[in-house]
Design a protein around this motif. Structure first.
Motif, PDB file in Angstrom:
ATOM      1  N   GLY A  44      -8.892   1.677  -1.726  1.00 19.17           N
ATOM      2  CA  GLY A  44      -8.140   2.072  -0.546  1.00 19.17           C
ATOM      3  C   GLY A  44      -9.037   2.525   0.590  1.00 19.17           C
ATOM      4  O   GLY A  44     -10.259   2.342   0.564  1.00 19.17           O
ATOM      5  N   ARG A  65      -5.337  10.724   6.580  1.00 23.28           N
ATOM      6  CA  ARG A  65      -4.555   9.507   6.327  1.00 23.28           C
ATOM      7  C   ARG A  65      -5.272   8.698   5.250  1.00 23.28           C
ATOM      8  O   ARG A  65      -6.452   8.359   5.390  1.00 23.28           O
ATOM      9  CB  ARG A  65      -4.416   8.687   7.605  1.00 23.28           C
ATOM     10  N   THR A 103      -0.042  10.661   4.605  1.00 22.48           N
ATOM     11  CA  THR A 103      -0.458  11.263   5.868  1.00 22.48           C
ATOM     12  C   THR A 103      -0.145  12.745   5.825  1.00 22.48           C
ATOM     13  O   THR A 103       0.970  13.141   5.461  1.00 22.48           O
ATOM     14  CB  THR A 103       0.270  10.625   7.063  1.00 22.48           C
ATOM     15  N   GLU A 126       0.897   4.918   1.551  1.00 24.99           N
ATOM     16  CA  GLU A 126       0.256   5.608   2.673  1.00 24.99           C
ATOM     17  C   GLU A 126       0.597   7.086   2.616  1.00 24.99           C
ATOM     18  O   GLU A 126       1.773   7.467   2.575  1.00 24.99           O
ATOM     19  CB  GLU A 126       0.702   5.007   4.000  1.00 24.99           C
ATOM     20  N   ARG A 144      -4.768   5.330   2.504  1.00 21.20           N
ATOM     21  CA  ARG A 144      -3.989   4.157   2.076  1.00 21.20           C
ATOM     22  C   ARG A 144      -4.522   3.700   0.730  1.00 21.20           C
ATOM     23  O   ARG A 144      -5.719   3.440   0.577  1.00 21.20           O
ATOM     24  CB  ARG A 144      -4.107   3.026   3.107  1.00 21.20           C
ATOM     25  N   HIS A 188       0.832  -1.194   0.000  1.00 25.07           N
ATOM     26  CA  HIS A 188       0.000   0.000   0.000  1.00 25.07           C
ATOM     27  C   HIS A 188       0.870   1.250   0.000  1.00 25.07           C
ATOM     28  O   HIS A 188       1.991   1.242   0.515  1.00 25.07           O
ATOM     29  CB  HIS A 188      -0.925   0.044   1.226  1.00 25.07           C
TER      30      HIS A 188
END
Length: 433
Positions: free
Chosen positions: A399, A413, A362, A360, A415, A358
């Motif tokens: 996601g 956040r 943030t 990610e 993913r 994945h």
């Protein structure tokens, strides 16, 4: 009185009456064909002189009309006439020709009903009004009363003659009632006989879903690119105005960033509008990617004054194109939200990491301080679409999305899977942006 006459003589009733008369006109060739067939069979030289033979010719011609209704143009032509003259909603009628056996059978049944009822109403429309006029004129014309039209053996000279105008008016009202009733019946049966089949409805729903998907995708592109650009330009202009007299170097950098931002946004806007003008549902506007455009995005955003700390541990150059494009828009919208609604616009932290299979993303910034000057994003007119768009982009790729306050800071956040699932093509048409 008006409420009584409107269903019989109102605009809709008159249009439906016209529709029936057109059906009667269409029935004439078929009736003549029936007379041509019945003449040699019955041995009658003058079929028109016999009412039973005329009715038999009418009954013979209707099956021929049903057969000709199988030709492709009949269904769309009849549906168009019903749509305009009978007041049936466009969504209730099919547009294309009949293809399946069931559709052809329903079209033949409709055409037969239209011509059958239309011929009866058209015949009454030709015969009843003259007779009604004669009846209404009888008390006022001695010549009519003593002619063969006056039927003196029926009316005579007594009180019965005074009812002749009433009988004439009643005949006209009865004719209008027959026409209104026949038109209402055809309008009621039209959706069942000329309406779209289940396959037509499914095809229309799929086409509409595809069109909505394209519109939603373009709306997201416009919101993210133009919205971010306007936010960045507003902050850059505001920062330049505050230091106009003390820091000319910063002002020059801010103006250069504004020029670069607007030039880039105009290019993206032209590309999206080009897709709209061309009307190509498969067309795609050129979209920036995380690998090629992240540095420029951070540079233009920093020109507005905030301190953005970007930590990128993922190899963005190897991301699949769909993931790279959507990730760029997610970062862009996240920065826009942080700049617009963050409490401390000088500190924004961005991390882009590869966690297993994945990607990610943030993004964190301080919350706005409470007070009369603070206004949450949801309070602005038309607000709230940015986070929804981020959630849609994440869901589109399979996601996850999280956003909310965490220990005094706003954290976003996301993913995204590094392998685009096969369901991506299927879910592209699901859900509004």
């Amino acid at each position: 009185m008006t409420a009584f006459l409107r269903p019989l003589f109102g605009r809709r009733a008159r249009l439906r009456w016209l529709h029936l008369v057109l059906g009667g006109a269409l029935a004439v060739p078929y009736v003549l064909a029936g007379e041509v067939v019945l003449g040699p069979v019955t041995g009658w030289a003058d079929v028109l002189g016999s009412l039973p033979l005329q009715l038999a010719a009418f009954a013979t011609g209707l099956p021929v009309a049903a057969v000709t209704a199988l030709f492709p143009p009949v269904r769309p032509l009849e549906a168009g006439a019903v749509r305009w003259l009978c007041g049936v909603g466009p969504g209730l009628l099919a547009y294309g020709p009949a293809r399946t056996r069931g559709e052809k059978g329903r079209t033949a049944a409709w055409f037969t009903l239209h011509l059958g009822i239309g011929a009866i109403v058209a015949g009454l429309s030709l015969a009843v009004p003259p007779f009604a006029v004669v009846l209404m004129a009888l008390p006022f014309s001695a010549g009519l009363r003593h002619s063969r039209f006056g039927m003196p053996e029926v009316w005579g000279e007594g009180w019965v003659l005074a009812l002749a105008p009433v009988a004439g008016a009643a005949l006209l009202v009865a004719l209008a009632g027959c026409a209104a009733g026949g038109g209402a019946l055809l309008a009621r049966w039209a959706p069942a006989l000329l309406g779209p089949s289940a396959r037509d409805r499914l095809a229309a729903a799929e086409a509409r879903a595809a069109d909505l998907a394209v519109r939603n995708r373009l709306a997201r592109e416009l919101h993210d690119s133009v919205g971010h650009a306007l936010s960045a330009v507003m902050l850059q202009a505001g920062a330049a105005r505050r230091v106009l007299d003390t820091d000319p170097g910063f002002v020059r950098e801010a103006l250069a960033a504004i020029e670069d931002t607007t030039r880039r946004t105009v290019g993206e806007l032209d590309a999206v509008l080009g897709v709209l003008r061309d009307g190509d549902p498969t067309g795609t506007a050129p979209a920036p990617t995380l690998a090629a455009d992240l540095d420029g995005l951070l540079r233009r955003t920093r020109a507005a004054g905030p301190r953005i700390t970007a930590t990128v541990t993922a190899d963005v150059a190897t991301l699949p194109p769909p993931v790279s494009r959507e990730a760029y828009r997610i970062v862009q919208e996240g920065l826009s939200n942080a700049l617009r609604h963050g409490g401390d616009r000088r500190a924004v932290a961005l991390r882009i990491d590869a966690a297993g299979d994945h990607l990610e993303i943030t993004l964190a910034n301080a919350l706005a301080a409470p007070g009369p000057a603070a206004r949450p994003a949801a309070d602005r007119p038309g607000g709230g679409h940015g986070l929804r768009g981020i959630a849609d982009r994440a869901r589109l790729l399979g996601g996850t999305f999280e956003a909310g306050a965490v220990q005094g800071r706003w954290r976003l956040r996301v993913r995204l899977p590094l392998t685009v699932p096969g369901a991506h093509r299927r879910t592209a048409t699901e859900g509004p942006a």
